[in-house]
Design a protein around this motif. Structure first.
Motif, PDB file in Angstrom:
ATOM      1  N   THR A   9      -5.879   3.078  -7.359  1.00 24.19           N
ATOM      2  CA  THR A   9      -5.257   4.139  -6.559  1.00 24.19           C
ATOM      3  C   THR A   9      -4.658   5.173  -7.509  1.00 24.19           C
ATOM      4  OG1 THR A   9      -3.476   4.673  -4.990  1.00 24.19           O
ATOM      5  CG2 THR A   9      -3.117   2.763  -6.383  1.00 24.19           C
ATOM      6  N   GLY A  13       2.835   4.500  -6.978  1.00 25.10           N
ATOM      7  CA  GLY A  13       3.669   3.660  -6.126  1.00 25.10           C
ATOM      8  C   GLY A  13       3.795   2.244  -6.668  1.00 25.10           C
ATOM      9  N   THR A  15       1.558  -0.265  -6.956  1.00 25.76           N
ATOM     10  CA  THR A  15       0.495  -0.680  -7.885  1.00 25.76           C
ATOM     11  C   THR A  15       0.783  -0.125  -9.275  1.00 25.76           C
ATOM     12  OG1 THR A  15      -1.002  -0.463  -5.999  1.00 25.76           O
ATOM     13  CG2 THR A  15      -2.022  -0.727  -8.168  1.00 25.76           C
ATOM     14  N   LEU A  87      -7.361  -5.979   3.621  1.00 20.33           N
ATOM     15  CA  LEU A  87      -7.514  -7.328   3.039  1.00 20.33           C
ATOM     16  C   LEU A  87      -8.481  -7.412   1.855  1.00 20.33           C
ATOM     17  CD1 LEU A  87      -7.404  -9.599   6.239  1.00 20.33           C
ATOM     18  CD2 LEU A  87      -5.577  -9.179   4.599  1.00 20.33           C
ATOM     19  N   LEU A 155       4.638  -7.849  -1.214  1.00 20.50           N
ATOM     20  CA  LEU A 155       5.822  -6.966  -1.286  1.00 20.50           C
ATOM     21  C   LEU A 155       6.863  -7.353  -0.233  1.00 20.50           C
ATOM     22  CD1 LEU A 155       3.976  -3.542  -1.724  1.00 20.50           C
ATOM     23  CD2 LEU A 155       5.148  -4.829  -3.521  1.00 20.50           C
ATOM     24  N   VAL A 159       6.368  -0.839   1.667  1.00 20.22           N
ATOM     25  CA  VAL A 159       5.246  -0.395   0.842  1.00 20.22           C
ATOM     26  C   VAL A 159       5.635   0.735  -0.126  1.00 20.22           C
ATOM     27  CG1 VAL A 159       3.315  -1.135   2.302  1.00 20.22           C
ATOM     28  CG2 VAL A 159       4.461   1.034   2.796  1.00 20.22           C
TER      29      VAL A 159
HETATM   30  C1  LIG Z   1      -5.023   2.075   3.993  1.00 24.55           C
HETATM   31  C2  LIG Z   1      -4.127   0.923   3.631  1.00 24.55           C
HETATM   32  C3  LIG Z   1      -4.510  -0.348   4.002  1.00 24.55           C
HETATM   33  C4  LIG Z   1      -3.700  -1.435   3.705  1.00 24.55           C
HETATM   34  N1  LIG Z   1      -4.103  -2.696   4.075  1.00 24.55           N
HETATM   35  C5  LIG Z   1      -3.290  -3.750   3.841  1.00 24.55           C
HETATM   36  C6  LIG Z   1      -3.684  -5.046   4.261  1.00 24.55           C
HETATM   37  O1  LIG Z   1      -4.759  -5.279   4.805  1.00 24.55           O
HETATM   38  N2  LIG Z   1      -2.834  -6.079   4.025  1.00 24.55           N
HETATM   39  C7  LIG Z   1      -1.616  -5.887   3.420  1.00 24.55           C
HETATM   40  O2  LIG Z   1      -0.880  -6.859   3.269  1.00 24.55           O
HETATM   41  N3  LIG Z   1      -1.247  -4.669   2.967  1.00 24.55           N
HETATM   42  C8  LIG Z   1      -2.038  -3.596   3.160  1.00 24.55           C
HETATM   43  N4  LIG Z   1      -1.662  -2.337   2.720  1.00 24.55           N
HETATM   44  C9  LIG Z   1      -0.504  -2.198   1.820  1.00 24.55           C
HETATM   45  C10 LIG Z   1      -1.015  -2.109   0.364  1.00 24.55           C
HETATM   46  O3  LIG Z   1      -1.688  -3.278   0.006  1.00 24.55           O
HETATM   47  C11 LIG Z   1       0.075  -1.876  -0.697  1.00 24.55           C
HETATM   48  O4  LIG Z   1       0.933  -2.955  -0.725  1.00 24.55           O
HETATM   49  C12 LIG Z   1       0.829  -0.592  -0.491  1.00 24.55           C
HETATM   50  O5  LIG Z   1      -0.068   0.466  -0.289  1.00 24.55           O
HETATM   51  C13 LIG Z   1       1.765  -0.273  -1.686  1.00 24.55           C
HETATM   52  O6  LIG Z   1       1.054  -0.030  -2.855  1.00 24.55           O
HETATM   53  P1  LIG Z   1       0.884   1.466  -3.450  1.00 24.55           P
HETATM   54  O7  LIG Z   1       2.263   2.050  -3.518  1.00 24.55           O
HETATM   55  O8  LIG Z   1       0.285   1.274  -4.783  1.00 24.55           O
HETATM   56  O9  LIG Z   1       0.000   2.210  -2.481  1.00 24.55           O
HETATM   57  C14 LIG Z   1      -2.473  -1.238   3.018  1.00 24.55           C
HETATM   58  C15 LIG Z   1      -2.107   0.062   2.626  1.00 24.55           C
HETATM   59  C16 LIG Z   1      -2.902   1.139   2.926  1.00 24.55           C
HETATM   60  C17 LIG Z   1      -2.498   2.526   2.489  1.00 24.55           C
END
Ligand SMILES: Cc1cc2nc3c(=O)[nH]c(=O)nc-3n(C[C@H](O)[C@H](O)[C@H](O)COP(=O)(O)O)c2cc1C
Length: 232
Positions: A9, A13, A15, A87, A155, A159
């Motif tokens: 990504t 954030g 990640t 997932l 987390l 998020v």
């Molecule tokens: C489009 C999208 C789909 C996601 N699908 C899931 C999921 O299926 N299961 C889950 O536990 N978290 C899901 N998340 C949360 C992400 O896995 C992640 O924890 C969150 O985006 C924070 O990370 P970031 O700040 O790097 O984006 C999703 C987030 C986004 C934006």
């Protein structure tokens, strides 16, 4: 140590911060190159199969794929850092993995991959990190990587990194840094594992059998002949 990081990504954030924590204990004395997807590979595989039947150098996206592949080949440790989407790994990670199929053992593996170590860092709002990790681990195994470690972060609280409690962030940091420290003690080159050894033996038999029936060897089998892994 040379480290290649593939970020699944571009968002700075959770990640990004988890990956940053992982690299912290390793920065000193390491050469780190990072790729951010989709910026550094903004295309899906078109399915033209030019890589399989001619050359990966002729891939319409070679200008993007080759720098990533060459960095992976040149590094000791390959780090994939991705959030879980639906997932699984993000679509942009899958787009890269699709472009690398030509280097799977059923096609044209590079023996330099046999001594790499790899880490897969994933995070999800919930606890289910396994599917995303499997997407990446499956490809890495077929590319010939034996030493693959996975770390999934649930987390739970939200998020957004700066909205997580200090306690949760500290817990994540401890877990991630503990894994990172492993790479300060293990030898830089990994030993080829049993699974990868078996896959290589199996695909070698396959290429050997196929080339016997070919008037002109396919690009894949010519590669195996040139490597001296099979005979005409
Ligand atoms: C489009 C999208 C789909 C996601 N699908 C899931 C999921 O299926 N299961 C889950 O536990 N978290 C899901 N998340 C949360 C992400 O896995 C992640 O924890 C969150 O985006 C924070 O990370 P970031 O700040 O790097 O984006 C999703 C987030 C986004 C934006």
């Amino acid at each position: 140590m040379k480290i290649t990081v593939i970020n699944g990504t571009e968002v700075r954030g959770c990640t990004y911060h988890i990956k940053k924590l992982f690299l912290e204990p390793l920065r000193e004395g390491s050469e780190i190159i990072e790729f951010y997807l989709p910026k550094d590979l903004p295309h899906f595989c078109r399915g033209c199969k030019t890589c399989f039947f001619k050359s990966e150098l002729l891939c319409p996206h070679a200008d993007y794929v080759l720098p990533i592949w060459n960095a992976m080949l040149d590094s000791d440790l390959i780090v994939f850092a991705t959030p879980v989407y639906a997932l699984r790994a993000t679509g942009q990670i899958k787009a890269l993995l699709d472009h690398l199929c030509v280097h799977w053992m059923v096609h044209r593996p590079d023996e330099r991959m046999f001594s790499k170590r790899a880490v897969i860092l994933t995070n999800a709002i919930g606890v289910f990190n396994g599917g995303a990790q499997r997407d990446i681990a499956t490809s890495l195994m077929w590319l010939g990587v034996s030493d693959i470690r996975r770390l999934g972060v649930g987390l739970m609280e939200g998020v957004f990194w700066d909205k997580l409690s200090g306690k949760r962030r500290d817990k994540i940091a401890r877990k991630v840094k503990k894994l990172a420290k492993r790479y300060k003690t293990v030898p830089t080159a990994a030993r080829r594992g049993l699974k990868v050894g078996l896959l290589f033996a199996f695909t070698k038999k396959m290429h050997q059998a196929l080339v016997r029936g070919e008037e002109t060897p396919s690009a894949d089998n010519q590669y195996w002949l040139d490597k001296g892994w099979i005979k005409r």
